[in-house]
Design a protein around this motif. Structure first.
Motif, PDB file in Angstrom:
ATOM      1  N   ARG A 258       0.847  -1.188   0.000  1.00 30.77           N
ATOM      2  CA  ARG A 258       0.000   0.000   0.000  1.00 30.77           C
ATOM      3  C   ARG A 258       0.885   1.242   0.000  1.00 30.77           C
ATOM      4  O   ARG A 258       1.740   1.404   0.875  1.00 30.77           O
ATOM      5  CB  ARG A 258      -0.913  -0.006   1.227  1.00 30.77           C
ATOM      6  CG  ARG A 258      -1.993   1.076   1.210  1.00 30.77           C
ATOM      7  CD  ARG A 258      -2.723   1.122   2.550  1.00 30.77           C
ATOM      8  NE  ARG A 258      -3.349  -0.146   2.885  1.00 30.77           N
ATOM      9  CZ  ARG A 258      -4.550  -0.518   2.472  1.00 30.77           C
ATOM     10  NH1 ARG A 258      -5.258   0.287   1.686  1.00 30.77           N
ATOM     11  NH2 ARG A 258      -5.046  -1.686   2.839  1.00 30.77           N
ATOM     12  N   VAL A 278      -1.776  -1.877  -3.783  1.00 30.66           N
ATOM     13  CA  VAL A 278      -2.827  -0.887  -3.505  1.00 30.66           C
ATOM     14  C   VAL A 278      -2.155   0.470  -3.622  1.00 30.66           C
ATOM     15  O   VAL A 278      -1.670   1.030  -2.644  1.00 30.66           O
ATOM     16  CB  VAL A 278      -3.446  -1.092  -2.108  1.00 30.66           C
ATOM     17  CG1 VAL A 278      -4.573  -0.082  -1.866  1.00 30.66           C
ATOM     18  CG2 VAL A 278      -3.974  -2.508  -1.952  1.00 30.66           C
ATOM     19  N   GLU A 280      -2.585   4.144  -5.621  1.00 27.71           N
ATOM     20  CA  GLU A 280      -3.459   4.968  -6.446  1.00 27.71           C
ATOM     21  C   GLU A 280      -2.711   5.695  -7.562  1.00 27.71           C
ATOM     22  O   GLU A 280      -3.324   6.061  -8.566  1.00 27.71           O
ATOM     23  CB  GLU A 280      -4.213   5.975  -5.580  1.00 27.71           C
ATOM     24  CG  GLU A 280      -3.329   6.947  -4.812  1.00 27.71           C
ATOM     25  CD  GLU A 280      -4.138   7.904  -3.947  1.00 27.71           C
ATOM     26  OE1 GLU A 280      -5.378   7.752  -3.939  1.00 27.71           O
ATOM     27  OE2 GLU A 280      -3.544   8.781  -3.308  1.00 27.71           O
ATOM     28  N   ASP A 325      -9.865  -1.101  -8.858  1.00 26.82           N
ATOM     29  CA  ASP A 325     -10.225  -0.065  -7.880  1.00 26.82           C
ATOM     30  C   ASP A 325      -9.057   0.370  -6.996  1.00 26.82           C
ATOM     31  O   ASP A 325      -9.118   1.440  -6.402  1.00 26.82           O
ATOM     32  CB  ASP A 325     -11.374  -0.529  -6.977  1.00 26.82           C
ATOM     33  CG  ASP A 325     -12.692   0.146  -7.354  1.00 26.82           C
ATOM     34  OD1 ASP A 325     -12.707   0.894  -8.348  1.00 26.82           O
ATOM     35  OD2 ASP A 325     -13.690  -0.089  -6.653  1.00 26.82           O
ATOM     36  N   ASN A 326      -8.005  -0.444  -6.886  1.00 22.87           N
ATOM     37  CA  ASN A 326      -6.881  -0.108  -6.015  1.00 22.87           C
ATOM     38  C   ASN A 326      -5.747   0.603  -6.745  1.00 22.87           C
ATOM     39  O   ASN A 326      -4.933   1.280  -6.112  1.00 22.87           O
ATOM     40  CB  ASN A 326      -6.331  -1.382  -5.359  1.00 22.87           C
ATOM     41  CG  ASN A 326      -7.320  -1.991  -4.393  1.00 22.87           C
ATOM     42  OD1 ASN A 326      -7.959  -1.282  -3.628  1.00 22.87           O
ATOM     43  ND2 ASN A 326      -7.451  -3.315  -4.424  1.00 22.87           N
ATOM     44  N   CYS A 327      -5.675   0.430  -8.067  1.00 23.17           N
ATOM     45  CA  CYS A 327      -4.641   1.077  -8.884  1.00 23.17           C
ATOM     46  C   CYS A 327      -5.321   1.689 -10.114  1.00 23.17           C
ATOM     47  O   CYS A 327      -5.130   1.218 -11.244  1.00 23.17           O
ATOM     48  CB  CYS A 327      -3.567   0.082  -9.301  1.00 23.17           C
ATOM     49  SG  CYS A 327      -2.800  -0.831  -7.943  1.00 23.17           S
TER      50      CYS A 327
END
Length: 393
Positions: A258, A278, A280, A325-327
């Motif tokens: 993350r 995870v 962004e 949705d995480n990257c």
């Protein structure tokens, strides 16, 4: 009438024709190895770079450098840009002019044989001769992670880690860790680097080379190694993260990476490393896997012996299913263009479109399975569930 004399052709612009301030700014974008090569091209850059800076130095000091200091009446303490400690096993004689006066030694022997107190004294005395206020790069990865065809034992790893940790503490006291833009380290399950992450706000590239003790217990693996690794990744502010797995205990446990800063993730390791990203801001994932074993390259969990010639892109080393949705800004994954598939749809619809792209990549690499058979053993069927706890959470 006199013929009009044509004006001489205008010389094309070069790097040397740029204003000095522009060149100085450009040099800040180059790593130290590139600066070293540039300084060798002409006298202008030699004076501008090598004339103002000490580009690279090794610790402990090479014997040749110590002899230069002894032979000179004075020395110019120029700002150092790159410091490295390669723990080389190459043997040398301390007294070059009297080779029989002392027994041959090596920096590896020194680091693994001296006490912590002597190590601190050695570092303090040698680093007092260096100017570190502009230090950009620190390379602490040893020349070799093997000893007599075997990976380093825990005693050697402890000695290396103690030396590197002591070196980082000395640099920290000088306030120079904040200047670092590139850091490359060898770590084991103890992950000593964790205590320094808050002092590295300007990193552009972080390299983690992992060599854990074989056969870690379930407790150490789950409650020490994984949380510390995840905490280091989460704390890094470097846009480029490179993780190289030399060896680790094999367990089917996800490692949640993350981070809100990483744009490029480069992983070199086994198919069973199990990274769940995870991130962004992540734009590219590069995965380097074993490709020299012909029909036995892929070691992914429960892979059949007759289906190991090609790796499972999307499963090996990094689980691509976790990207959903995480990257959201990911553009390329192992060479496959994925940025054109929107995350603003259900996971099932996103998965169908991605599956087609990765299957086409499989065929281009020489795969022969039909899509249904390929998906059964080489693709995920459901969205990965992230663990409740990440790092020390």
């Amino acid at each position: 009438k006199d013929a009009k004399v044509p004006s001489p052709p205008v010389a094309p612009p070069t790097l040397l024709t740029l204003p000095h301030c522009a060149i100085s700014r450009l040099l800040l974008c180059l790593d130290v190895d590139s600066l070293e090569r540039l300084s060798a091209t002409c006298s202008y850059f030699d004076q501008m770079i090598a004339g103002k800076f000490l580009l690279t130095m090794s610790l402990p000091f090479p014997v040749g450098f110590i002899k230069e200091l002894m032979d000179g009446d004075s020395f110019d303490k120029k700002p150092l840009l790159k410091l490295r400690c390669r723990k080389t096993r190459d043997e040398y004689n301390t007294f070059l002019d009297i080779p029989d006066y002392s027994e041959p030694s090596s920096f590896h022997k020194i680091i693994t044989s001296i006490s912590v107190e002597m190590m601190d004294y050695l570092l303090s005395s040698q680093m007092s001769l260096l100017s570190l206020h502009k230090l950009r790069e620190l390379d602490l990865v040893p020349d070799s992670v093997k000893q007599e065809d075997r990976l380093l034992g825990q005693r050697i790893m402890d000695s290396y880690s103690n030396f590197d940790c002591s070196l980082l503490q000395h640099i920290s006291r000088l306030g120079s860790l904040r200047c670092l833009t590139r850091l490359d380290v060898l770590v084991d399950q103890n992950m000593y680097l964790e205590q320094f992450m808050a002092e590295l706000p300007n990193l552009l590239e972080l390299g983690l080379n992992i060599l854990t003790r074989p056969g870690l217990s379930k407790h150490v693996y789950l409650h020490e190694y994984i949380p510390r690794l995840e905490a280091i990744v989460a704390a890094s502010k470097a846009p480029v993260l490179k993780v190289t797995v030399v060896a680790e205990t094999r367990r089917q446990v996800n490692k949640v990476f993350r981070n809100n800063y990483v744009k490029k993730l480069v992983l070199t390791g086994p198919c069973t490393f199990n990274v769940v990203p995870v991130m962004e801001r992540l734009q590219e994932v590069v995965v380097n896997l074993e490709t020299t074993l012909l029909d036995n390259n892929c070691t992914y969990w429960k892979s059949k012996s007759d289906d190991r010639g090609l790796h499972r892109a999307g499963l090996c080393c990094v689980n691509f299913g976790a990207v959903y949705d995480n990257c959201p800004n990911l553009e390329r994954f192992m060479g496959v263009e994925v940025g054109m598939v929107s995350h603003k749809q259900t996971f099932n619809k996103w998965n169908i479109r991605m599956k087609k792209r990765f299957y086409d990549d499989y065929l281009q690499q020489g795969g022969s399975k039909e899509m249904k058979a390929w998906a059964k053993t080489r693709w995920f069927s459901r969205r990965p569930v992230l663990p409740m706890n990440v790092g020390y959470d």
